[in-house]
Design a protein around this motif. Sequence first.
Motif, PDB file in Angstrom:
ATOM      1  N   LEU A   1      -4.559   0.402  -5.930  1.00  0.00           N
ATOM      2  CA  LEU A   1      -3.769   0.276  -4.700  1.00  0.00           C
ATOM      3  C   LEU A   1      -3.394   1.625  -4.071  1.00  0.00           C
ATOM      4  O   LEU A   1      -3.571   1.804  -2.867  1.00  0.00           O
ATOM      5  CB  LEU A   1      -2.509  -0.556  -4.943  1.00  0.00           C
ATOM      6  N   PRO A   2      -2.864   2.594  -4.862  1.00  0.00           N
ATOM      7  CA  PRO A   2      -2.544   3.893  -4.241  1.00  0.00           C
ATOM      8  C   PRO A   2      -3.779   4.603  -3.681  1.00  0.00           C
ATOM      9  O   PRO A   2      -3.709   5.248  -2.626  1.00  0.00           O
ATOM     10  CB  PRO A   2      -1.938   4.717  -5.391  1.00  0.00           C
ATOM     11  N   ILE A   3      -4.919   4.473  -4.389  1.00  0.00           N
ATOM     12  CA  ILE A   3      -6.159   5.116  -3.924  1.00  0.00           C
ATOM     13  C   ILE A   3      -6.591   4.498  -2.593  1.00  0.00           C
ATOM     14  O   ILE A   3      -6.899   5.192  -1.623  1.00  0.00           O
ATOM     15  CB  ILE A   3      -7.295   4.959  -4.975  1.00  0.00           C
ATOM     16  N   TRP A   4      -6.591   3.163  -2.550  1.00  0.00           N
ATOM     17  CA  TRP A   4      -6.969   2.436  -1.338  1.00  0.00           C
ATOM     18  C   TRP A   4      -5.994   2.748  -0.199  1.00  0.00           C
ATOM     19  O   TRP A   4      -6.401   2.968   0.932  1.00  0.00           O
ATOM     20  CB  TRP A   4      -7.002   0.946  -1.653  1.00  0.00           C
TER      21      TRP A   4
ATOM     22  N   LEU B   1       0.813  -1.215   0.000  1.00  0.00           N
ATOM     23  CA  LEU B   1       0.000   0.000   0.000  1.00  0.00           C
ATOM     24  C   LEU B   1       0.852   1.274   0.000  1.00  0.00           C
ATOM     25  O   LEU B   1       0.341   2.359  -0.198  1.00  0.00           O
ATOM     26  CB  LEU B   1      -0.937   0.002   1.211  1.00  0.00           C
ATOM     27  N   ARG B   2       2.175   1.119   0.235  1.00  0.00           N
ATOM     28  CA  ARG B   2       3.076   2.275   0.255  1.00  0.00           C
ATOM     29  C   ARG B   2       4.176   2.213  -0.808  1.00  0.00           C
ATOM     30  O   ARG B   2       4.674   3.242  -1.263  1.00  0.00           O
ATOM     31  CB  ARG B   2       3.771   2.378   1.631  1.00  0.00           C
ATOM     32  N   ASP B   3       4.586   1.005  -1.178  1.00  0.00           N
ATOM     33  CA  ASP B   3       5.731   0.818  -2.081  1.00  0.00           C
ATOM     34  C   ASP B   3       5.308   1.018  -3.537  1.00  0.00           C
ATOM     35  O   ASP B   3       4.529   0.235  -4.087  1.00  0.00           O
ATOM     36  CB  ASP B   3       6.297  -0.595  -1.881  1.00  0.00           C
ATOM     37  N   VAL B   4       5.838   2.068  -4.164  1.00  0.00           N
ATOM     38  CA  VAL B   4       5.460   2.419  -5.540  1.00  0.00           C
ATOM     39  C   VAL B   4       5.788   1.279  -6.507  1.00  0.00           C
ATOM     40  O   VAL B   4       5.011   0.967  -7.420  1.00  0.00           O
ATOM     41  CB  VAL B   4       6.171   3.729  -5.997  1.00  0.00           C
ATOM     42  N   SER B   5       6.930   0.608  -6.311  1.00  0.00           N
ATOM     43  CA  SER B   5       7.339  -0.469  -7.226  1.00  0.00           C
ATOM     44  C   SER B   5       6.376  -1.662  -7.167  1.00  0.00           C
ATOM     45  O   SER B   5       6.240  -2.405  -8.145  1.00  0.00           O
ATOM     46  CB  SER B   5       8.761  -0.947  -6.891  1.00  0.00           C
ATOM     47  N   LEU B   6       5.712  -1.845  -6.030  1.00  0.00           N
ATOM     48  CA  LEU B   6       4.765  -2.953  -5.889  1.00  0.00           C
ATOM     49  C   LEU B   6       3.373  -2.604  -6.423  1.00  0.00           C
ATOM     50  O   LEU B   6       2.503  -3.462  -6.524  1.00  0.00           O
ATOM     51  CB  LEU B   6       4.635  -3.356  -4.405  1.00  0.00           C
ATOM     52  N   GLN B   7       3.181  -1.326  -6.784  1.00  0.00           N
ATOM     53  CA  GLN B   7       1.853  -0.867  -7.198  1.00  0.00           C
ATOM     54  C   GLN B   7       1.671  -0.803  -8.710  1.00  0.00           C
ATOM     55  O   GLN B   7       0.585  -0.491  -9.189  1.00  0.00           O
ATOM     56  CB  GLN B   7       1.568   0.512  -6.588  1.00  0.00           C
TER      57      GLN B   7
END
Length: 445
Positions: free
Chosen positions: A419-422, A407-413
């Motif tokens: 995911l970033p919205i949630w 929910l925080r790691d940009v590379s995982l999104q």
Amino acid sequence: MSNIRDSFHSRIGFVLAAAGSAIGLGNIWGFPTQAANNGGGAFLFVYLIVTILLAFPALYAEVYIGNQAQKNPVSALEDACRETAPKFGKYAGLIGLCGAIMMLSFYTIVAGWMLAHAISPLAELLGYHEISQWLATSSTLRNLMFTPIFILLGAAIIHQGVNAGIEKWSARLMPVLLIMLVALIAYILQQPGAEKGLRTYLIPDFSQVTNPKLIISAMGQAFFSLSIGVGGMMIYGSYMKKDRDIGKLAISITALDTFIAFMAGLLIIPALYVAEAAGQQVFQGDELIGEGQLIFNILPELFNSMGSIGMLVAIGFFSLLSIAALTSTISSTEVPVSYLVEDKKLSRSKATWLVSAIVLATSMTLITFFDSLFGLVIRVLTTILQPLSCLFYFIVVGWLWKRGNKLRDVSLQEGRKWLPIWGNYLRFVCPMLLTVVFINVAILN
């Protein structure tokens, strides 16, 4: 450690166990009582909204932390906060563990009442009138007898482990609970007066929807009925394989929990109007007489007035509440048991009996000093400890936990636009909403 940890063997096993944890006396009695006191349909409408906005995200955050860590709540929170405040995470986990013990200390007493009330009509049917009367009357001796019985029932299931104990028994008890609930609803809805209760419950008076008391009650009920904030959902999440779709699992649990609460309303609220039609005084103005105590006063009287069939309905009703209580106590017991097994290297058998002994000691203390301690422990847990724990989960997921946090790691999104919205919803909106609930429920009430 992760390769030798016990686990749930199926998705449905996890959902039934977690839903069983959430579905307890709060759903089957607390929710209908709140609905009856706060405008029926209007309360139901607001409850559904706040469940989606607040309770579901809190459940998701708790299950997500446990699932990613694959450890008990104390170690899971310590891991999540490792880069920022590991000791803070560990102590928060230990406070949650104490919260689970607190919950068990009063919950097992109330569950014992349900068990006694389930046996009482059975004794009456068999001709043991004095025993039936004793079982139906509150007393210290009854508490001292029935609380240990309930603690032993929970311990017997936990002792068998996650798959052989928790998963197997949840898969058996939850369908029984649902069948009994449906059968009782079908019977009550055929009684005189039930239709008025049904209208009150299902047709919202939208002029009441903006009532601050109603909104606060609905928010508190939605939040607490999902059994979040003491680590039970976190430990269950850790027993699922890592990176399962936590969102879908959390939706399933929330939907099942909300459905049972809704169904409980279909049973209890019409039953109150049936009792009223039978000549009992249920309401004083718009307020229920005795609120939560009605379950032990009005409904047994109603069942008695129905003759032998009423005795069978009473057995079914209080057995239903006993099953709901048992499935809830299992998850709370597993929180300290898992900590002792994983962090203190105790065998599951020793850990289970040690925790059961501690719960028994705390329950006996509450029974001994009932008038001064019982209500205080419930208030401290439900209006202070649980909301603060959940607020901490949001802060962990949104702010403190960095490496490995999807929910925080940009590379995982990448490739997951939601995911970033949630993540931002959990990071910013949920802590604000929860702070509002906490201030209103804990301070203004």
